[in-house]
Design an enzyme around this catalytic site. Sequence first.
Site, PDB file in Angstrom:
ATOM      1  N   ILE A 168     -20.679  24.252  17.828  1.00 33.79           N
ATOM      2  CA  ILE A 168     -19.392  25.328  18.240  1.00 33.79           C
ATOM      3  C   ILE A 168     -19.032  24.990  19.495  1.00 33.79           C
ATOM      4  O   ILE A 168     -20.002  24.397  20.308  1.00 33.79           O
ATOM      5  CB  ILE A 168     -20.042  26.811  17.917  1.00 33.79           C
ATOM      6  CG1 ILE A 168     -21.256  27.095  18.795  1.00 33.79           C
ATOM      7  CG2 ILE A 168     -19.944  26.990  16.706  1.00 33.79           C
ATOM      8  CD1 ILE A 168     -21.624  28.296  18.892  1.00 33.79           C
TER       9      ILE A 168
ATOM     10  N   GLY B  57     -29.027  23.372  19.028  1.00 37.48           N
ATOM     11  CA  GLY B  57     -30.005  24.622  19.241  1.00 37.48           C
ATOM     12  C   GLY B  57     -31.324  23.714  19.396  1.00 37.48           C
ATOM     13  O   GLY B  57     -31.591  22.864  19.294  1.00 37.48           O
ATOM     14  N   GLN B  58     -32.497  24.749  19.486  1.00 39.97           N
ATOM     15  CA  GLN B  58     -33.604  24.161  20.081  1.00 39.97           C
ATOM     16  C   GLN B  58     -34.338  23.286  18.628  1.00 39.97           C
ATOM     17  O   GLN B  58     -34.934  22.338  19.031  1.00 39.97           O
ATOM     18  CB  GLN B  58     -34.723  25.469  20.063  1.00 39.97           C
ATOM     19  CG  GLN B  58     -36.115  25.142  20.511  1.00 39.97           C
ATOM     20  CD  GLN B  58     -37.319  26.003  20.195  1.00 39.97           C
ATOM     21  OE1 GLN B  58     -36.956  27.053  19.220  1.00 39.97           O
ATOM     22  NE2 GLN B  58     -38.490  25.910  20.756  1.00 39.97           N
TER      23      GLN B  58
ATOM     24  N   TYR C  28     -33.413  40.939  13.236  1.00 43.19           N
ATOM     25  CA  TYR C  28     -33.812  39.390  13.109  1.00 43.19           C
ATOM     26  C   TYR C  28     -34.512  39.563  11.482  1.00 43.19           C
ATOM     27  O   TYR C  28     -34.207  38.763  10.863  1.00 43.19           O
ATOM     28  CB  TYR C  28     -34.423  39.158  14.008  1.00 43.19           C
ATOM     29  CG  TYR C  28     -35.026  37.560  14.044  1.00 43.19           C
ATOM     30  CD1 TYR C  28     -34.116  36.547  14.223  1.00 43.19           C
ATOM     31  CD2 TYR C  28     -36.240  37.332  14.018  1.00 43.19           C
ATOM     32  CE1 TYR C  28     -34.311  35.235  14.279  1.00 43.19           C
ATOM     33  CE2 TYR C  28     -36.703  35.924  13.831  1.00 43.19           C
ATOM     34  CZ  TYR C  28     -35.947  35.067  14.155  1.00 43.19           C
ATOM     35  OH  TYR C  28     -36.285  33.576  14.250  1.00 43.19           O
TER      36      TYR C  28
ATOM     37  N   GLY D 203     -25.517  23.807  13.769  1.00 39.45           N
ATOM     38  CA  GLY D 203     -26.470  24.370  14.835  1.00 39.45           C
ATOM     39  C   GLY D 203     -27.047  23.266  15.360  1.00 39.45           C
ATOM     40  O   GLY D 203     -28.348  23.459  15.964  1.00 39.45           O
TER      41      GLY D 203
ATOM     42  N   ILE E 210     -20.485  28.388  11.611  1.00 38.05           N
ATOM     43  CA  ILE E 210     -20.874  28.812  10.232  1.00 38.05           C
ATOM     44  C   ILE E 210     -20.251  30.084   9.979  1.00 38.05           C
ATOM     45  O   ILE E 210     -20.157  30.300   8.522  1.00 38.05           O
ATOM     46  CB  ILE E 210     -22.538  29.087  10.681  1.00 38.05           C
ATOM     47  CG1 ILE E 210     -23.371  29.118   8.978  1.00 38.05           C
ATOM     48  CG2 ILE E 210     -22.709  30.334  11.200  1.00 38.05           C
ATOM     49  CD1 ILE E 210     -24.406  28.907   9.125  1.00 38.05           C
TER      50      ILE E 210
ATOM     51  N   LYS F 224     -33.557  37.889   7.911  1.00 40.69           N
ATOM     52  CA  LYS F 224     -34.461  36.627   7.285  1.00 40.69           C
ATOM     53  C   LYS F 224     -35.006  37.150   6.054  1.00 40.69           C
ATOM     54  O   LYS F 224     -34.969  36.238   5.008  1.00 40.69           O
ATOM     55  CB  LYS F 224     -35.643  36.514   8.249  1.00 40.69           C
ATOM     56  CG  LYS F 224     -35.512  35.860   9.707  1.00 40.69           C
ATOM     57  CD  LYS F 224     -34.855  34.508   9.584  1.00 40.69           C
ATOM     58  CE  LYS F 224     -34.318  33.725  11.016  1.00 40.69           C
ATOM     59  NZ  LYS F 224     -33.532  32.500  10.693  1.00 40.69           N
TER      60      LYS F 224
HETATM   61  C1  AKB Z   1     -38.508  34.079  17.884  1.00 43.73           C
HETATM   62  O1  AKB Z   1     -39.324  34.389  18.581  1.00 43.73           O
HETATM   63  O2  AKB Z   1     -37.719  35.069  17.645  1.00 43.73           O
HETATM   64  C2  AKB Z   1     -38.641  32.943  16.875  1.00 43.73           C
HETATM   65  C3  AKB Z   1     -39.216  33.316  15.598  1.00 43.73           C
HETATM   66  C4  AKB Z   1     -40.976  33.302  15.725  1.00 43.73           C
HETATM   67  O3  AKB Z   1     -38.558  33.368  14.739  1.00 43.73           O
HETATM   68  N1  AKB Z   1     -39.241  32.048  17.781  1.00 43.73           N
END
Ligand code: AKB
Length: 317
Positions: free
Chosen positions: A35, A11-12, A143, A8, A55, A147
Amino acid sequence: MKNILIIGSTGQIGSELTMELRKRYPQGNVVAGYIPGAEPKGELLESGPAEVVDITNAKQIAEVVDKYHVDTIYNLAALLSAVAEAKPQLAWHIGLGGLFNTLEVAREKNCAVFTPSSIGAFGNETPKDKTPQDTIQRPKTMYGVTKVSGELLGDYYHKRFGVDTRSVRFPGLISNVTLPGGGTTDYAVDIYYAAVKEGRFTCPIKEGTYMDMMYMPDALRACVELMEADPTRLVHRNSFNIASMSFEPSQIAAAVKALIPDFVMNYEVDPLRQGIAESWPNSLDDSCARNEWDWKPEYNLQTMSADMIRILKERYG
Ligand code: AKB
């Protein structure tokens, strides 16, 4: 000598971390994994090796690890929070399936692994202020689910197989190199670009909604310092709370206005992002990171704003 693979890398975080690692480890190979469709360009392409590394393809990861004798993998492939809510299956496939592939390759080939977690790993039941290192984690977003699961998987691979896994819970990251995409904290990046280019900004997050944020130079240092930390001091591994500043939209707007007096901001709240933001902590307690590997941020809202606006004015002003 270190040989590093960044998955990655365009990316940012990856685009800046790859350059930082190439500066820090000039003798080794720092391989920019990307990628197709997100190819490295300019300095990122010219300053070191680059390889296609998807990945979700464990064989491809293993081949690049073998080719460059990689000893450390930085796994930065993920969908950010708002986009992960729109594409939950893909978010799981990349976030968790990808992490599993990375950890399996690391187990077989004896690599250390850094994988970022996030303030998104917490949820509504978590204490909101000065959120402790070890506390309830029941996020309700995909998300967040990826995590928390990733944190547990990282600890499992360390305990069960001895893989050197380490991680931090990143706050919203603010940078001026590569834009984030699809995150809940993106407004805190967009505001600077809009202020410099147009003098105005429409904020998608409600006034009064606090979230932790961090300037990219501090975030890059956190990755490298944690991976270089003495393992005998680490009580925790996946993942450390780290923090440098917590603010809500009117406070960042005031910091911008202090530097661009004509700046104006109004609000048009995005219900998806607002809901996610409200489920996240207001601020994290990062004392474990400070005690176990001497974490210390350098930037605050004022110094970050001054730097962001100076750089963006040079570029667009
Ligand atoms: C998001 O906003 O999804 C990310 C984070 C805080 O994980 N920047």
